[in-house]
Design a protein around this motif. Structure first.
Motif, mmCIF file in Angstrom:
data_model
loop_
_atom_site.group_PDB
_atom_site.id
_atom_site.type_symbol
_atom_site.label_atom_id
_atom_site.label_comp_id
_atom_site.label_asym_id
_atom_site.label_seq_id
_atom_site.Cartn_x
_atom_site.Cartn_y
_atom_site.Cartn_z
ATOM 1 N N LEU A 25 0.815 -1.215 0.000
ATOM 2 C CA LEU A 25 0.000 0.000 0.000
ATOM 3 C C LEU A 25 0.852 1.270 0.000
ATOM 4 C CD1 LEU A 25 -2.849 -1.022 2.466
ATOM 5 C CD2 LEU A 25 -2.937 -0.895 -0.032
ATOM 6 N N LEU A 26 2.069 1.194 0.521
ATOM 7 C CA LEU A 26 2.956 2.357 0.537
ATOM 8 C C LEU A 26 3.740 2.520 -0.761
ATOM 9 C CD1 LEU A 26 4.315 2.251 4.173
ATOM 10 C CD2 LEU A 26 2.808 3.967 3.167
ATOM 11 N N LEU A 27 3.602 1.604 -1.668
ATOM 12 C CA LEU A 27 4.328 1.676 -2.930
ATOM 13 C C LEU A 27 4.046 2.967 -3.705
ATOM 14 C CD1 LEU A 27 6.374 0.040 -4.456
ATOM 15 C CD2 LEU A 27 4.518 -1.087 -5.669
ATOM 16 N N PRO A 28 2.797 3.453 -3.806
ATOM 17 C CA PRO A 28 2.575 4.745 -4.476
ATOM 18 C C PRO A 28 3.281 5.913 -3.777
ATOM 19 C CG PRO A 28 0.501 3.572 -4.244
ATOM 20 C CD PRO A 28 1.522 2.810 -3.479
ATOM 21 N N VAL A 29 3.361 5.866 -2.457
ATOM 22 C CA VAL A 29 4.064 6.919 -1.722
ATOM 23 C C VAL A 29 5.552 6.862 -2.055
ATOM 24 C CG1 VAL A 29 4.659 7.758 0.594
ATOM 25 C CG2 VAL A 29 2.360 6.893 0.132
ATOM 26 N N TYR A 30 6.106 5.648 -2.082
ATOM 27 C CA TYR A 30 7.519 5.501 -2.420
ATOM 28 C C TYR A 30 7.810 6.033 -3.817
ATOM 29 C CZ TYR A 30 7.920 2.283 1.555
ATOM 30 O OH TYR A 30 7.915 1.712 2.797
ATOM 31 N N THR A 31 6.977 5.697 -4.773
ATOM 32 C CA THR A 31 7.240 6.113 -6.149
ATOM 33 C C THR A 31 7.041 7.618 -6.334
ATOM 34 O OG1 THR A 31 4.980 5.542 -6.795
ATOM 35 C CG2 THR A 31 6.698 3.878 -7.157
ATOM 36 N N ARG A 32 6.208 8.224 -5.517
ATOM 37 C CA ARG A 32 5.985 9.670 -5.657
ATOM 38 C C ARG A 32 7.114 10.488 -5.032
ATOM 39 N NH1 ARG A 32 2.102 13.507 -6.767
ATOM 40 N NH2 ARG A 32 2.106 15.308 -5.381
ATOM 41 N N TYR A 33 7.574 10.095 -3.860
ATOM 42 C CA TYR A 33 8.516 10.923 -3.120
ATOM 43 C C TYR A 33 9.966 10.457 -3.191
ATOM 44 C CZ TYR A 33 4.395 13.137 -1.169
ATOM 45 O OH TYR A 33 3.228 13.816 -1.037
ATOM 46 N N LEU A 34 10.215 9.263 -3.674
ATOM 47 C CA LEU A 34 11.587 8.772 -3.734
ATOM 48 C C LEU A 34 12.051 8.640 -5.170
ATOM 49 C CD1 LEU A 34 11.449 5.902 -1.088
ATOM 50 C CD2 LEU A 34 12.368 8.188 -0.785
ATOM 51 N N SER A 35 13.274 9.034 -5.408
ATOM 52 C CA SER A 35 13.856 8.820 -6.733
ATOM 53 C C SER A 35 14.292 7.358 -6.826
ATOM 54 C CB SER A 35 15.058 9.748 -6.923
ATOM 55 O OG SER A 35 16.106 9.363 -6.068
ATOM 56 N N PRO A 36 14.536 6.869 -8.028
ATOM 57 C CA PRO A 36 14.995 5.484 -8.145
ATOM 58 C C PRO A 36 16.277 5.210 -7.358
ATOM 59 C CG PRO A 36 14.261 6.263 -10.274
ATOM 60 C CD PRO A 36 14.241 7.445 -9.345
ATOM 61 N N SER A 37 17.171 6.183 -7.291
ATOM 62 C CA SER A 37 18.402 5.957 -6.517
ATOM 63 C C SER A 37 18.096 5.887 -5.016
ATOM 64 C CB SER A 37 19.424 7.048 -6.811
ATOM 65 O OG SER A 37 18.942 8.305 -6.391
ATOM 66 N N ASP A 38 17.150 6.719 -4.530
ATOM 67 C CA ASP A 38 16.750 6.641 -3.117
ATOM 68 C C ASP A 38 16.126 5.286 -2.806
ATOM 69 O OD1 ASP A 38 17.592 9.230 -2.682
ATOM 70 O OD2 ASP A 38 15.587 10.096 -2.960
ATOM 71 N N TYR A 39 15.273 4.813 -3.687
ATOM 72 C CA TYR A 39 14.633 3.517 -3.484
ATOM 73 C C TYR A 39 15.681 2.407 -3.504
ATOM 74 C CZ TYR A 39 11.077 -0.075 -3.679
ATOM 75 O OH TYR A 39 10.297 -1.152 -3.390
ATOM 76 N N GLY A 40 16.696 2.543 -4.339
ATOM 77 C CA GLY A 40 17.781 1.565 -4.376
ATOM 78 C C GLY A 40 18.576 1.553 -3.083
ATOM 79 N N ILE A 41 18.807 2.737 -2.516
ATOM 80 C CA ILE A 41 19.530 2.830 -1.243
ATOM 81 C C ILE A 41 18.722 2.154 -0.137
ATOM 82 C CG2 ILE A 41 20.285 4.442 0.550
ATOM 83 C CD1 ILE A 41 21.072 6.352 -1.750
ATOM 84 N N ILE A 42 17.428 2.408 -0.099
ATOM 85 C CA ILE A 42 16.572 1.781 0.911
ATOM 86 C C ILE A 42 16.583 0.265 0.754
ATOM 87 C CG2 ILE A 42 14.172 1.491 1.652
ATOM 88 C CD1 ILE A 42 13.804 4.475 1.112
#
Length: 102
Positions: A25-42
């Motif tokens: 359910l948080l996936l849309p929040v991640y895609t809106r506020y995080l860049s692909p590099s931020d998501y990769g770091i997480i």
């Protein structure tokens, strides 16, 4: 018996399902506020924390369920749990010190 089994199975299932559902359910929040590099770091930090968990605990917590009921007296059970807690503490400190030094 079956009623208790159903209740306990439901609680266990919910406990395993809710974190996965929250991530979905948080996936849309991640895609809106995080860049692909931020998501990769997480994602990399989640993998690292999973690997470190193995070294920090050495799966000693699994032995609690196996050996706890072998002790008949409360004093022995308390001593056993204290030993496990102390061992986990010192193992974690040792692993952390090795990580900092390297």
């Amino acid at each position: 018996m079956s009623r208790t089994l159903f209740k306990n199975t439901s609680i266990y299932t919910l406990g395993r399902l809710i974190p996965q559902l929250a991530g979905f359910l948080l996936l849309p929040v991640y895609t809106r506020y995080l860049s692909p590099s931020d998501y990769g770091i997480i994602s990399a930090m989640q993998v690292l924390s999973s690997i470190l968990l193995i070294f920090f605990s050495l799966s000693i917590e699994g032995s609690i369920y196996r050996l706890y009921f072998d002790y008949k007296e409360e004093v022995h059970k308390r001593d056993y749990l204290g030993t496990v807690t102390t061992a986990l503490f010192f193992i974690s400190i040792t692993v952390l010190a090795i990580l900092f030094l390297s």
